[in-house]
Design an enzyme around this catalytic site. Structure first.
Site, PDB file in Angstrom:
ATOM      1  N   HIS A   3       0.848  -1.194   0.000  1.00  0.00           N
ATOM      2  CA  HIS A   3       0.000   0.000   0.000  1.00  0.00           C
ATOM      3  C   HIS A   3       0.884   1.245   0.000  1.00  0.00           C
ATOM      4  O   HIS A   3       2.097   1.156   0.110  1.00  0.00           O
ATOM      5  CB  HIS A   3      -0.999  -0.002   1.167  1.00  0.00           C
ATOM      6  CG  HIS A   3      -0.384   0.129   2.533  1.00  0.00           C
ATOM      7  ND1 HIS A   3       0.407  -0.849   3.096  1.00  0.00           N
ATOM      8  CD2 HIS A   3      -0.449   1.130   3.457  1.00  0.00           C
ATOM      9  CE1 HIS A   3       0.796  -0.461   4.305  1.00  0.00           C
ATOM     10  NE2 HIS A   3       0.298   0.758   4.548  1.00  0.00           N
TER      11      HIS A   3
ATOM     12  N   HIS B 269       1.463   3.963   1.889  1.00  0.00           N
ATOM     13  CA  HIS B 269       2.019   4.749   2.999  1.00  0.00           C
ATOM     14  C   HIS B 269       3.543   4.838   2.917  1.00  0.00           C
ATOM     15  O   HIS B 269       4.224   3.894   2.517  1.00  0.00           O
ATOM     16  CB  HIS B 269       1.599   4.152   4.344  1.00  0.00           C
ATOM     17  CG  HIS B 269       0.169   4.435   4.685  1.00  0.00           C
ATOM     18  ND1 HIS B 269      -0.545   3.713   5.605  1.00  0.00           N
ATOM     19  CD2 HIS B 269      -0.682   5.385   4.211  1.00  0.00           C
ATOM     20  CE1 HIS B 269      -1.781   4.213   5.693  1.00  0.00           C
ATOM     21  NE2 HIS B 269      -1.886   5.219   4.860  1.00  0.00           N
TER      22      HIS B 269
ATOM     23  N   ASP C 255       5.927   4.752   5.061  1.00  0.00           N
ATOM     24  CA  ASP C 255       6.795   3.806   5.773  1.00  0.00           C
ATOM     25  C   ASP C 255       6.872   2.459   5.052  1.00  0.00           C
ATOM     26  O   ASP C 255       7.565   1.549   5.502  1.00  0.00           O
ATOM     27  CB  ASP C 255       6.356   3.640   7.237  1.00  0.00           C
ATOM     28  CG  ASP C 255       4.981   3.039   7.401  1.00  0.00           C
ATOM     29  OD1 ASP C 255       4.035   3.520   6.741  1.00  0.00           O
ATOM     30  OD2 ASP C 255       4.838   2.075   8.175  1.00  0.00           O
ATOM     31  N   HIS C 256       6.188   2.362   3.907  1.00  0.00           N
ATOM     32  CA  HIS C 256       6.246   1.149   3.077  1.00  0.00           C
ATOM     33  C   HIS C 256       6.818   1.429   1.691  1.00  0.00           C
ATOM     34  O   HIS C 256       7.129   0.502   0.945  1.00  0.00           O
ATOM     35  CB  HIS C 256       4.844   0.536   2.935  1.00  0.00           C
ATOM     36  CG  HIS C 256       4.234   0.170   4.256  1.00  0.00           C
ATOM     37  ND1 HIS C 256       4.019  -1.120   4.661  1.00  0.00           N
ATOM     38  CD2 HIS C 256       3.844   0.953   5.300  1.00  0.00           C
ATOM     39  CE1 HIS C 256       3.519  -1.121   5.888  1.00  0.00           C
ATOM     40  NE2 HIS C 256       3.396   0.128   6.293  1.00  0.00           N
TER      41      HIS C 256
ATOM     42  N   HIS D   4      -7.330  -0.604   5.662  1.00  0.00           N
ATOM     43  CA  HIS D   4      -6.280   0.292   6.156  1.00  0.00           C
ATOM     44  C   HIS D   4      -6.095   1.425   5.143  1.00  0.00           C
ATOM     45  O   HIS D   4      -6.100   2.605   5.494  1.00  0.00           O
ATOM     46  CB  HIS D   4      -5.000  -0.509   6.365  1.00  0.00           C
ATOM     47  CG  HIS D   4      -3.818   0.292   6.808  1.00  0.00           C
ATOM     48  ND1 HIS D   4      -3.739   0.864   8.053  1.00  0.00           N
ATOM     49  CD2 HIS D   4      -2.661   0.601   6.182  1.00  0.00           C
ATOM     50  CE1 HIS D   4      -2.582   1.506   8.162  1.00  0.00           C
ATOM     51  NE2 HIS D   4      -1.909   1.363   7.042  1.00  0.00           N
TER      52      HIS D   4
ATOM     53  N   ASP E  74      -0.145  -3.749   6.322  1.00  0.00           N
ATOM     54  CA  ASP E  74      -0.756  -3.237   7.555  1.00  0.00           C
ATOM     55  C   ASP E  74      -2.218  -3.669   7.671  1.00  0.00           C
ATOM     56  O   ASP E  74      -3.058  -2.916   8.189  1.00  0.00           O
ATOM     57  CB  ASP E  74      -0.683  -1.703   7.595  1.00  0.00           C
ATOM     58  CG  ASP E  74       0.733  -1.190   7.825  1.00  0.00           C
ATOM     59  OD1 ASP E  74       1.648  -2.005   8.038  1.00  0.00           O
ATOM     60  OD2 ASP E  74       0.903   0.050   7.780  1.00  0.00           O
TER      61      ASP E  74
ATOM     62  N   HIS F 173       4.711  -4.547  10.781  1.00  0.00           N
ATOM     63  CA  HIS F 173       5.045  -3.867  12.039  1.00  0.00           C
ATOM     64  C   HIS F 173       5.138  -4.859  13.192  1.00  0.00           C
ATOM     65  O   HIS F 173       4.402  -5.855  13.228  1.00  0.00           O
ATOM     66  CB  HIS F 173       3.997  -2.805  12.400  1.00  0.00           C
ATOM     67  CG  HIS F 173       3.996  -1.621  11.486  1.00  0.00           C
ATOM     68  ND1 HIS F 173       4.814  -0.534  11.683  1.00  0.00           N
ATOM     69  CD2 HIS F 173       3.284  -1.354  10.370  1.00  0.00           C
ATOM     70  CE1 HIS F 173       4.596   0.357  10.725  1.00  0.00           C
ATOM     71  NE2 HIS F 173       3.674  -0.108   9.902  1.00  0.00           N
TER      72      HIS F 173
HETATM   73 FE    FE Z   1       2.836   0.911   8.129  1.00  0.00          FE
HETATM   74 ZN    ZN Z   2       0.210   1.745   6.506  1.00  0.00          ZN
END
Ligand code: FE
Ligand code: ZN
Length: 259
Positions: free
Chosen positions: A53, A55, A57-58, A111, A132, A170
């Site tokens: 996805h 985001h 942090d990915h 998410h 996530d 995570h």
């Molecule tokens: Fe994340």
């Molecule tokens: Zn995420």
């Protein structure tokens, strides 16, 4: 056949690296530096990037990885992913020929609106990369999707074989299980798992991958249909919850405010 290795990033992310021979693929590289460090140390050449996805942090490491290795970037068709070369949606197969990897794509909105998961067999064992969506003992927050979407997405993941090793992005398991214990204090499997995962963390080991069997037995977000879980959610909400989705929605809301 590929091995699967965690590369810790930021405070609690895992970037999953699959390696076979001299080749590697990474899932959700939020940061390029730890990935490049690992590739260089191990003498590996990057063959592909898989994304669940949009985001940061990915995805934050994609550009820097592409600067070193101009490889295919496989990601969700319904999200904007910089550098993406293959847009994937439900029923597609994500292939990385250098690793002889072929993973089924599953749409798991909730998410984010276009979140996908990858599921298949790696080194003879069923695995799923779920980003996530499903966490150890918990699930992702609903940033873009509805409770009904997320509940359906989790139900689809829960249909995978029970021995599936679930690779989420995570390390949230211990705090999720603390919440799960409040929801379901009478669940012995949950109490046992909490002790087991605590020992792992005390030894500095990841709690990920989880098995789907463990998740089904202990994760309240997969257990809305269990009477004790529904009763706890109803008591917290202070009103009748007409169906499993309403129970799921109440659990998610309850968890959002849980410390
Ligand atoms: Fe994340
Ligand atoms: Zn995420």
């Amino acid at each position: 056949m590929p091995a699967i290795i965690p590369i810790p990033a930021f405070s609690d992310n895992y970037i999953w690296l699959l390696r076979a021979g001299g080749h590697a693929a990474v899932v959700d590289p939020g940061d390029a530096d730890p990935v490049l460090l690992h590739l260089d140390r191990e003498g590996l050449r990057l063959a592909a990037i898989l994304v669940t996805h949009h985001h940061g942090d990915h995805t934050g490491g994609i550009a820097a990885l592409l600067a070193r290795f101009p490889v295919p970037v496989l990601g969700p068709a319904r999200e904007r992913i910089g550098g993406r070369t293959q847009a994937l949606a439900d029923g597609d197969v994500a292939r990385v020929p250098a690793l002889e990897l072929a993973l089924d794509v599953i749409d798991v909105p909730g998410h984010t609106a276009g979140h996908i998961a990858y599921a298949g067999v790696v080194a003879g064992a069923p695995v799923a990369f779920v980003g996530d969506t499903l966490f150890g003992g918990g699930c992702g927050r609903l940033f873009e999707g509805t409770p009904a979407q997320m509940a359906h997405s989790l139900a689809r993941l829960a249909e995978l074989p029970g021995n599936t090793r679930v690779y989420c992005a995570h390390e949230y398991t211990l705090s999720n299980l603390r919440f799960a214990r409040v929801v379901e204090p009478g669940n012995d499997a949950l109490a046992a798992r909490q002790a087991r995962e605590q020992q792992r963390r005390d030894r500095g080991q990841p709690t990920v991958p989880m098995t789907l069997d463990d998740e089904r037995a202990t994760n309240p977000f997969l257990r809305a249909a269990v009477p004790a879980v529904a009763a706890a959610a109803t008591a917290w909400a202070g009103r009748p919850l007409p169906d499993d989705v309403a129970v799921f929605a109440a659990l998610r809301e309850w968890k959002n405010g849980f410390r």
